[in-house]
Design a protein around this motif. Structure first.
Motif, PDB file in Angstrom:
ATOM      1  N   LEU A  13      32.235  40.468  35.425  1.00 28.86           N
ATOM      2  CA  LEU A  13      33.243  41.704  34.864  1.00 28.86           C
ATOM      3  C   LEU A  13      32.840  42.940  35.417  1.00 28.86           C
ATOM      4  N   CYS A  14      33.643  43.546  36.211  1.00 26.59           N
ATOM      5  CA  CYS A  14      33.441  44.950  37.129  1.00 26.59           C
ATOM      6  C   CYS A  14      33.990  45.802  35.876  1.00 26.59           C
ATOM      7  N   SER A  15      33.346  46.124  35.099  1.00 26.23           N
ATOM      8  CA  SER A  15      33.724  46.962  34.031  1.00 26.23           C
ATOM      9  C   SER A  15      32.743  47.100  32.911  1.00 26.23           C
ATOM     10  N   ILE A  38      28.145  36.169  30.856  1.00 29.36           N
ATOM     11  CA  ILE A  38      28.822  37.167  31.365  1.00 29.36           C
ATOM     12  C   ILE A  38      27.844  38.268  31.838  1.00 29.36           C
ATOM     13  N   VAL A  39      28.312  38.658  33.164  1.00 24.53           N
ATOM     14  CA  VAL A  39      27.386  39.797  33.913  1.00 24.53           C
ATOM     15  C   VAL A  39      28.477  40.906  34.018  1.00 24.53           C
ATOM     16  N   LEU A  40      27.887  42.079  33.622  1.00 21.49           N
ATOM     17  CA  LEU A  40      28.937  43.392  33.787  1.00 21.49           C
ATOM     18  C   LEU A  40      28.337  44.372  34.741  1.00 21.49           C
ATOM     19  N   VAL A  41      29.244  44.809  35.630  1.00 20.29           N
ATOM     20  CA  VAL A  41      28.786  45.889  36.553  1.00 20.29           C
ATOM     21  C   VAL A  41      29.643  46.858  36.062  1.00 20.29           C
ATOM     22  N   ARG A  42      28.880  47.820  35.331  1.00 22.62           N
ATOM     23  CA  ARG A  42      29.649  48.985  34.878  1.00 22.62           C
ATOM     24  C   ARG A  42      30.218  50.030  35.710  1.00 22.62           C
ATOM     25  N   ASP A  43      29.459  50.150  36.835  1.00 23.70           N
ATOM     26  CA  ASP A  43      30.018  51.031  37.984  1.00 23.70           C
ATOM     27  C   ASP A  43      30.872  50.272  39.027  1.00 23.70           C
ATOM     28  N   GLN A  44      32.330  50.510  39.292  1.00 25.00           N
ATOM     29  CA  GLN A  44      33.045  49.730  39.780  1.00 25.00           C
ATOM     30  C   GLN A  44      32.922  50.076  41.285  1.00 25.00           C
ATOM     31  N   HIS A  45      32.134  51.348  41.623  1.00 28.96           N
ATOM     32  CA  HIS A  45      31.919  51.526  42.887  1.00 28.96           C
ATOM     33  C   HIS A  45      30.468  51.121  43.405  1.00 28.96           C
ATOM     34  N   ASP A  46      29.686  50.449  42.434  1.00 26.35           N
ATOM     35  CA  ASP A  46      28.402  49.888  43.102  1.00 26.35           C
ATOM     36  C   ASP A  46      28.764  48.341  43.713  1.00 26.35           C
ATOM     37  N   ASP A  48      26.906  47.156  46.090  1.00 25.49           N
ATOM     38  CA  ASP A  48      25.889  46.253  46.361  1.00 25.49           C
ATOM     39  C   ASP A  48      25.541  45.367  45.213  1.00 25.49           C
ATOM     40  N   THR A  49      25.768  45.843  43.998  1.00 26.97           N
ATOM     41  CA  THR A  49      25.466  44.890  42.855  1.00 26.97           C
ATOM     42  C   THR A  49      26.591  43.937  42.754  1.00 26.97           C
ATOM     43  N   ILE A  50      27.906  44.374  43.174  1.00 24.18           N
ATOM     44  CA  ILE A  50      28.991  43.413  43.053  1.00 24.18           C
ATOM     45  C   ILE A  50      28.581  42.340  44.045  1.00 24.18           C
ATOM     46  N   SER A  51      28.175  42.673  45.422  1.00 21.31           N
ATOM     47  CA  SER A  51      28.004  41.798  46.388  1.00 21.31           C
ATOM     48  C   SER A  51      26.990  40.830  46.044  1.00 21.31           C
ATOM     49  N   LYS A  52      26.072  41.421  45.275  1.00 21.34           N
ATOM     50  CA  LYS A  52      24.766  40.461  44.884  1.00 21.34           C
ATOM     51  C   LYS A  52      25.211  39.438  43.626  1.00 21.34           C
ATOM     52  N   GLU A  53      26.119  39.769  42.775  1.00 22.64           N
ATOM     53  CA  GLU A  53      26.545  39.158  41.461  1.00 22.64           C
ATOM     54  C   GLU A  53      27.558  38.281  41.752  1.00 22.64           C
ATOM     55  N   ILE A  54      28.456  38.490  42.990  1.00 23.16           N
ATOM     56  CA  ILE A  54      29.541  37.644  43.281  1.00 23.16           C
ATOM     57  C   ILE A  54      29.195  36.422  43.700  1.00 23.16           C
ATOM     58  N   VAL A  55      27.775  36.392  44.475  1.00 18.93           N
ATOM     59  CA  VAL A  55      27.667  34.966  45.379  1.00 18.93           C
ATOM     60  C   VAL A  55      27.798  33.650  44.129  1.00 18.93           C
ATOM     61  N   ASP A  56      27.329  33.917  43.194  1.00 24.41           N
ATOM     62  CA  ASP A  56      27.269  32.638  42.368  1.00 24.41           C
ATOM     63  C   ASP A  56      28.182  32.687  40.974  1.00 24.41           C
ATOM     64  N   ALA A  57      29.183  33.519  41.136  1.00 23.59           N
ATOM     65  CA  ALA A  57      30.119  33.752  40.060  1.00 23.59           C
ATOM     66  C   ALA A  57      31.157  32.808  40.197  1.00 23.59           C
ATOM     67  N   ASP A  58      31.629  32.176  38.966  1.00 22.52           N
ATOM     68  CA  ASP A  58      32.846  31.314  38.936  1.00 22.52           C
ATOM     69  C   ASP A  58      34.042  32.089  38.713  1.00 22.52           C
ATOM     70  N   VAL A  59      34.080  33.178  38.045  1.00 19.68           N
ATOM     71  CA  VAL A  59      35.082  33.880  37.758  1.00 19.68           C
ATOM     72  C   VAL A  59      34.871  35.270  37.836  1.00 19.68           C
ATOM     73  N   VAL A  60      35.699  36.231  38.690  1.00 12.67           N
ATOM     74  CA  VAL A  60      35.507  37.371  38.846  1.00 12.67           C
ATOM     75  C   VAL A  60      36.736  38.293  38.380  1.00 12.67           C
ATOM     76  N   PRO A  62      37.640  41.924  38.730  1.00 15.76           N
ATOM     77  CA  PRO A  62      37.250  43.059  39.571  1.00 15.76           C
ATOM     78  C   PRO A  62      37.788  44.349  38.867  1.00 15.76           C
ATOM     79  N   ASP A  63      38.784  44.395  37.829  1.00 17.01           N
ATOM     80  CA  ASP A  63      39.346  45.430  37.461  1.00 17.01           C
ATOM     81  C   ASP A  63      39.893  46.327  38.472  1.00 17.01           C
ATOM     82  N   LYS A  64      39.227  47.678  38.845  1.00 11.26           N
ATOM     83  CA  LYS A  64      39.683  48.430  39.960  1.00 11.26           C
ATOM     84  C   LYS A  64      38.524  48.623  41.117  1.00 11.26           C
TER      85      LYS A  64
END
Length: 335
Positions: A13-15, A38-46, A48-60, A62-64
């Motif tokens: 969850l990019c939120s 459930i993994v939260l990436v609170r900064d939608q502009h991050d 690097d973290t999104i790229s790292k966490e998306i690798v093994d995510a079943d569902v994404v 993105p929000d914005k």
């Protein structure tokens, strides 16, 4: 043990969590036998973290957040990209190549967004910004507002939000005109709404409200469709007010600022911006004839619960190898 493993999934969850998101999604998944990491990436502009966490995510979700081609190619387990209403921040072609459905939520926040859009109209009519500031400063300035009954509201876009806003406006006695690309659909039974041409709407409306998705390319492009020429037409008619609760880049922000400074556009109310969050030094923050809200039109408790429930429902569908709801039109032929 293998069955338990197959019922465990990762949801990215990019939120930030608002107190409802994680709880609603987890409960809905748990009720269907899924254990959600459930993994939260609170900064939608991050990125690097999104790229790292998306690798093994079943569902994404993105929000914005921007989801690039590279991110999609690295998302080896992903079965779904679930958006809210807008989905202009993902590389659709790459998702299509990977055969990963991209879904949105048409109408899920329509009531809340329409109510917020109408609140902004009322706030402009009753000088809400000025009175609020003055009262907090200890002043008592009883100015003059505007009565909305009899005024013409122009809706650029006539989907779910437009139809609800038209009903609200009709209820307080406003005249309503609307522009839609598919004129053949007409007013869909709302006989108090006249479907008109684009320029006619700009020239005849007291208040113009933008209710369109952001489309950056092609014949249905909406990016930048409101610029200097269009603002001058709006400013030459009636009250000369503009409301935008759709997407910031639909309006050329530089042209809007200049038109507000020169009083071509007498008043504006905005919930969306070319850059979000709106920069602290944005000229919009300094203008006296603008009401600003921080992209919250769809952020009501009721709308959020519907949104998070749908995220869980579509997650369950893809994990059970079923077709998810509301695949975006650009990818429907693939699935």
């Amino acid at each position: 043990m293998e069955t338990e493993m197959s019922r465990t999934l990762k949801v990215l969850l990019c939120s930030d969590d608002d107190g409802l998101m994680v709880k609603t999604i987890k409960n809905a998944l748990s009720n269907k036998g899924f254990e959600a990491n459930i993994v939260l990436v609170r900064d939608q502009h991050d990125a690097d973290t999104i790229s790292k966490e998306i690798v093994d995510a079943d569902v994404v979700y993105p929000d914005k957040a921007i989801i690039t081609k590279e991110m999609i190619e690295s998302a080896k387990k992903t079965r779904l990209f679930q958006f809210g209403t807008g989905y202009d921040t993902i590389d659709l072609a790459s998702a299509g190549e990977r055969k990963i459905p991209v879904c949105n939520m048409p109408g899920i926040t329509a009531q809340s967004v329409a109510e917020h859009a109408m609140y902004l109209v009322l706030a402009l009519a009753r000088n809400d910004r000025e009175y609020g500031l003055e009262m907090k400063e200890g002043r008592w300035n009883r100015g003059v507002g505007v009565e909305l009954a009899g005024k013409t509201l122009g809706l650029i876009g006539f989907g779910n939000i437009g139809k609800i806003k038209a009903r609200i406006a009709h209820g307080i006695g406003m005249k309503t005109v609307a522009f839609r690309r598919n004129k053949e659909k007409g007013n869909e039974g709302l006989n108090f709404v006249d479907i008109v041409g684009f320029d006619h709407l700009l020239e005849k409306s007291d208040i113009v409200s933008i209710l369109l998705p952001l489309i950056e390319h092609g014949s249905y492009r909406t990016k930048g469709i409101i610029g200097k020429r269009e603002l001058e037409k709006i400013g030459g008619a009636g009250l000369g007010w503009l409301i935008n609760i759709s997407r910031g880049p639909i309006v050329n922000e530089k042209d809007l600022i200049e038109s507000l400074k020169s009083n071509i556009i007498r008043k504006a109310a905005l919930d969306v911006y070319e850059m979000e969050p709106l920069p602290e030094n944005s000229e919009l923050r300094k203008l006296p004839n603008v009401i600003l809200t921080p992209h919250i039109a769809g952020e009501t408790r009721e709308a959020l619960v519907r949104r998070y429930t749908l995220i869980a429902e579509n997650t369950i569908k893809v994990m059970n190898n079923e077709r998810p709801l509301y695949i975006v039109k650009e990818l429907q032929s693939i699935f």
